[in-house]
Design a protein around this motif. Sequence first.
Motif, PDB file in Angstrom:
ATOM      1  N   ASP A 130      20.284  57.165  20.098  1.00  0.00           N
ATOM      2  CA  ASP A 130      19.421  56.005  20.301  1.00  0.00           C
ATOM      3  C   ASP A 130      18.374  55.873  19.199  1.00  0.00           C
ATOM      4  OD1 ASP A 130      20.551  55.464  22.961  1.00  0.00           O
ATOM      5  OD2 ASP A 130      19.498  57.306  23.550  1.00  0.00           O
ATOM      6  N   VAL A 131      17.929  57.013  18.663  1.00  0.00           N
ATOM      7  CA  VAL A 131      16.838  57.034  17.693  1.00  0.00           C
ATOM      8  C   VAL A 131      17.227  57.934  16.523  1.00  0.00           C
ATOM      9  CG1 VAL A 131      14.421  57.700  17.293  1.00  0.00           C
ATOM     10  CG2 VAL A 131      15.076  56.623  19.461  1.00  0.00           C
ATOM     11  N   ALA A 132      16.924  57.491  15.313  1.00  0.00           N
ATOM     12  CA  ALA A 132      17.098  58.317  14.117  1.00  0.00           C
ATOM     13  C   ALA A 132      15.724  58.681  13.572  1.00  0.00           C
ATOM     14  CB  ALA A 132      17.899  57.571  13.057  1.00  0.00           C
ATOM     15  N   VAL A 133      15.465  59.970  13.400  1.00  0.00           N
ATOM     16  CA  VAL A 133      14.230  60.466  12.793  1.00  0.00           C
ATOM     17  C   VAL A 133      14.584  60.972  11.398  1.00  0.00           C
ATOM     18  CG1 VAL A 133      12.418  62.219  12.906  1.00  0.00           C
ATOM     19  CG2 VAL A 133      13.178  61.072  14.996  1.00  0.00           C
ATOM     20  N   VAL A 134      13.835  60.550  10.391  1.00  0.00           N
ATOM     21  CA  VAL A 134      14.106  60.928   9.007  1.00  0.00           C
ATOM     22  C   VAL A 134      13.033  61.895   8.530  1.00  0.00           C
ATOM     23  CG1 VAL A 134      14.404  60.118   6.639  1.00  0.00           C
ATOM     24  CG2 VAL A 134      15.214  58.711   8.555  1.00  0.00           C
ATOM     25  N   ARG A 148       6.553  62.469  21.491  1.00  0.00           N
ATOM     26  CA  ARG A 148       5.649  61.358  21.203  1.00  0.00           C
ATOM     27  C   ARG A 148       6.407  60.177  20.605  1.00  0.00           C
ATOM     28  NH1 ARG A 148       2.097  59.090  21.179  1.00  0.00           N
ATOM     29  NH2 ARG A 148       0.445  59.511  19.693  1.00  0.00           N
ATOM     30  N   ILE A 149       7.377  60.461  19.762  1.00  0.00           N
ATOM     31  CA  ILE A 149       8.213  59.390  19.219  1.00  0.00           C
ATOM     32  C   ILE A 149       8.959  58.690  20.344  1.00  0.00           C
ATOM     33  CG2 ILE A 149      10.303  58.954  17.850  1.00  0.00           C
ATOM     34  CD1 ILE A 149       9.224  61.043  15.836  1.00  0.00           C
ATOM     35  N   ASN A 150       9.473  59.457  21.284  1.00  0.00           N
ATOM     36  CA  ASN A 150      10.174  58.891  22.428  1.00  0.00           C
ATOM     37  C   ASN A 150       9.259  57.956  23.218  1.00  0.00           C
ATOM     38  OD1 ASN A 150      12.605  58.896  24.231  1.00  0.00           O
ATOM     39  ND2 ASN A 150      11.092  59.707  25.688  1.00  0.00           N
ATOM     40  N   THR A 151       8.001  58.354  23.398  1.00  0.00           N
ATOM     41  CA  THR A 151       7.027  57.522  24.109  1.00  0.00           C
ATOM     42  C   THR A 151       6.776  56.209  23.374  1.00  0.00           C
ATOM     43  OG1 THR A 151       5.929  59.478  25.026  1.00  0.00           O
ATOM     44  CG2 THR A 151       4.668  57.433  25.010  1.00  0.00           C
ATOM     45  N   GLY A 156       8.099  49.971  23.313  1.00  0.00           N
ATOM     46  CA  GLY A 156       8.712  48.765  22.777  1.00  0.00           C
ATOM     47  C   GLY A 156       8.889  48.719  21.280  1.00  0.00           C
ATOM     48  N   TYR A 157       8.479  49.765  20.565  1.00  0.00           N
ATOM     49  CA  TYR A 157       8.622  49.772  19.112  1.00  0.00           C
ATOM     50  C   TYR A 157      10.036  50.157  18.701  1.00  0.00           C
ATOM     51  CZ  TYR A 157       3.569  49.305  18.672  1.00  0.00           C
ATOM     52  OH  TYR A 157       2.283  48.840  18.731  1.00  0.00           O
ATOM     53  N   ARG A 158      10.469  49.619  17.572  1.00  0.00           N
ATOM     54  CA  ARG A 158      11.767  49.981  17.007  1.00  0.00           C
ATOM     55  C   ARG A 158      11.630  50.823  15.751  1.00  0.00           C
ATOM     56  NH1 ARG A 158      15.461  44.858  16.360  1.00  0.00           N
ATOM     57  NH2 ARG A 158      17.135  46.415  16.460  1.00  0.00           N
ATOM     58  N   VAL A 159      10.405  50.909  15.215  1.00  0.00           N
ATOM     59  CA  VAL A 159      10.122  51.714  14.029  1.00  0.00           C
ATOM     60  C   VAL A 159       8.788  52.422  14.238  1.00  0.00           C
ATOM     61  CG1 VAL A 159       9.907  51.754  11.521  1.00  0.00           C
ATOM     62  CG2 VAL A 159      11.291  49.966  12.610  1.00  0.00           C
ATOM     63  N   VAL A 160       8.754  53.711  13.918  1.00  0.00           N
ATOM     64  CA  VAL A 160       7.555  54.524  14.122  1.00  0.00           C
ATOM     65  C   VAL A 160       7.327  55.386  12.887  1.00  0.00           C
ATOM     66  CG1 VAL A 160       6.522  56.372  15.509  1.00  0.00           C
ATOM     67  CG2 VAL A 160       7.876  54.597  16.625  1.00  0.00           C
ATOM     68  N   GLN A 161       6.067  55.504  12.474  1.00  0.00           N
ATOM     69  CA  GLN A 161       5.687  56.393  11.379  1.00  0.00           C
ATOM     70  C   GLN A 161       4.723  57.443  11.920  1.00  0.00           C
ATOM     71  OE1 GLN A 161       6.459  56.601   7.772  1.00  0.00           O
ATOM     72  NE2 GLN A 161       5.517  58.536   8.384  1.00  0.00           N
ATOM     73  N   ALA A 162       5.081  58.715  11.775  1.00  0.00           N
ATOM     74  CA  ALA A 162       4.187  59.804  12.163  1.00  0.00           C
ATOM     75  C   ALA A 162       3.162  60.045  11.057  1.00  0.00           C
ATOM     76  CB  ALA A 162       4.988  61.067  12.444  1.00  0.00           C
ATOM     77  N   HIS A 163       2.183  60.876  11.345  1.00  0.00           N
ATOM     78  CA  HIS A 163       1.112  61.208  10.401  1.00  0.00           C
ATOM     79  C   HIS A 163       1.581  62.381   9.544  1.00  0.00           C
ATOM     80  CE1 HIS A 163      -3.501  61.953   9.844  1.00  0.00           C
ATOM     81  NE2 HIS A 163      -2.820  62.371   8.775  1.00  0.00           N
ATOM     82  N   ARG A 164       1.999  62.073   8.335  1.00  0.00           N
ATOM     83  CA  ARG A 164       2.435  63.141   7.431  1.00  0.00           C
ATOM     84  C   ARG A 164       1.209  63.765   6.777  1.00  0.00           C
ATOM     85  NH1 ARG A 164       6.702  61.912   2.698  1.00  0.00           N
ATOM     86  NH2 ARG A 164       4.805  61.782   1.453  1.00  0.00           N
ATOM     87  N   THR A 165       1.185  65.088   6.750  1.00  0.00           N
ATOM     88  CA  THR A 165       0.017  65.790   6.219  1.00  0.00           C
ATOM     89  C   THR A 165       0.458  67.044   5.473  1.00  0.00           C
ATOM     90  OG1 THR A 165      -2.226  66.501   6.825  1.00  0.00           O
ATOM     91  CG2 THR A 165      -0.429  67.269   8.235  1.00  0.00           C
ATOM     92  N   MET A 206       9.551  59.432   9.693  1.00  0.00           N
ATOM     93  CA  MET A 206       9.800  58.077  10.198  1.00  0.00           C
ATOM     94  C   MET A 206      10.850  58.137  11.307  1.00  0.00           C
ATOM     95  SD  MET A 206      10.292  56.116   6.509  1.00  0.00           S
ATOM     96  CE  MET A 206      11.850  56.988   6.161  1.00  0.00           C
ATOM     97  N   ALA A 207      10.764  57.191  12.245  1.00  0.00           N
ATOM     98  CA  ALA A 207      11.767  57.094  13.297  1.00  0.00           C
ATOM     99  C   ALA A 207      12.168  55.634  13.473  1.00  0.00           C
ATOM    100  CB  ALA A 207      11.227  57.656  14.608  1.00  0.00           C
TER     101      ALA A 207
END
Length: 400
Positions: A130-134, A148-151, A156-165, A206-207
């Motif tokens: 269902d979701v691809a995480v890169v 958290r990405i699942n949440t 309702g989002y189709r694209v998610v960016q995590a906090h890269r550090t 990214m997801a």
Amino acid sequence: MGFSIIITYLLDAIGAFLLLNCIYLLFFALVGHRKLPQLVPTVPIPPRRICVLIPAYKADEVILETAALAIAHQYEGVAHVVVVADGLQPQTLKALRSEGAGVVEVNFERSTKGKALLHALSVLPSNAFDVAVVLDADNIMGQGCLNRINTAFAAGYRVVQAHRTAKNKGTAFALLDACNEEINNHIYRQGPAAIGLSAALIGSGMAFDYGYLRRLLTGIGETVGEDKELDFRIARDQQKIAYLSDMYVYDEKIENAQVFTQQRTRWLASQYEFLKKYAAEGVRQLVRHGNIEFFHKSLQTFLVPRSLLMGILGVFFLLSLVLPFGPSVAFWAGLLVLLAAALGIALPARLYNRQLLAALVRLPYAIWCMCLAMFRINQTKTSFLATPHRAHHPIVPVKN
């Protein structure tokens, strides 16, 4: 018209352009301190089936560690790790499979991350996830990242960016790179998200909705900035990109000048590519479709990279001390103050320490490396210019 008048008009125009750069940075540095709205799921939160894709170009030294940690990552649902192997050694491929990672081998005459990901998605079953995480070959997900990405997808989002550090800050260049990453996070992700715009993608952490990513990557070509191309395609679709400011993905930072210059060459080439490609379309999207998101993305391609901006403002300030025409000394000094304020406001408090003061001594050299990168942009036409990685960086969890 006299020569001095022409030079005055030219310097005034340059000054106005650089002023707009500084105002943009300061605005988003300020609004980036607004708290982001909570992601509220609109549907129950069943654990989605996640495929963690890790493109690895000649990254034998780090990929085994990265894949093992991704496989061990705790997630409430099903997550499958797939390494997209480009130029990995046979023993590395064997070790990856023995760890339990899936392996998709690719072999291109000219390698790019976008082509590698598209090939992997064309080989993997289209309905298995269902979701691809890169992730990049050196990335490590913080605790709870996939949950958290699942949440976010349930919201309702189709694209998610995590906090890269950063996961390493052991050298002056690594710390400067870590600071640059956090300033980018604040100005290009946190700031826009705080006023209802999309966060910018950053290339990893990214997801995507699984099927949507495959569609986005179709025809991606050989661009050296696949994340920016995806940014524009998503903006054209008027899809929002969520930013998970408190969910970290740890990334290796550049530790020496040579690699720093190589990486910045690729980044500058990417910006120039998309300036030419999308500047005019940004205006059309705004006028014809009211697409503020796309216009904003195209506007960012006009921004002078901050390291170069520091150097340019410094040069014009010094010139204003001797030139009898153009903007005043006070004007250029004011721009330097505006830029310093924007960067200071955007930099997290946790990075203000003695180590930062020592690293700032290397800042002029970093600016010089950016200047060198400008003259090497054409290298990206014949070479991938991949960033080399090292294994076994100790990770200190970020404290908010």
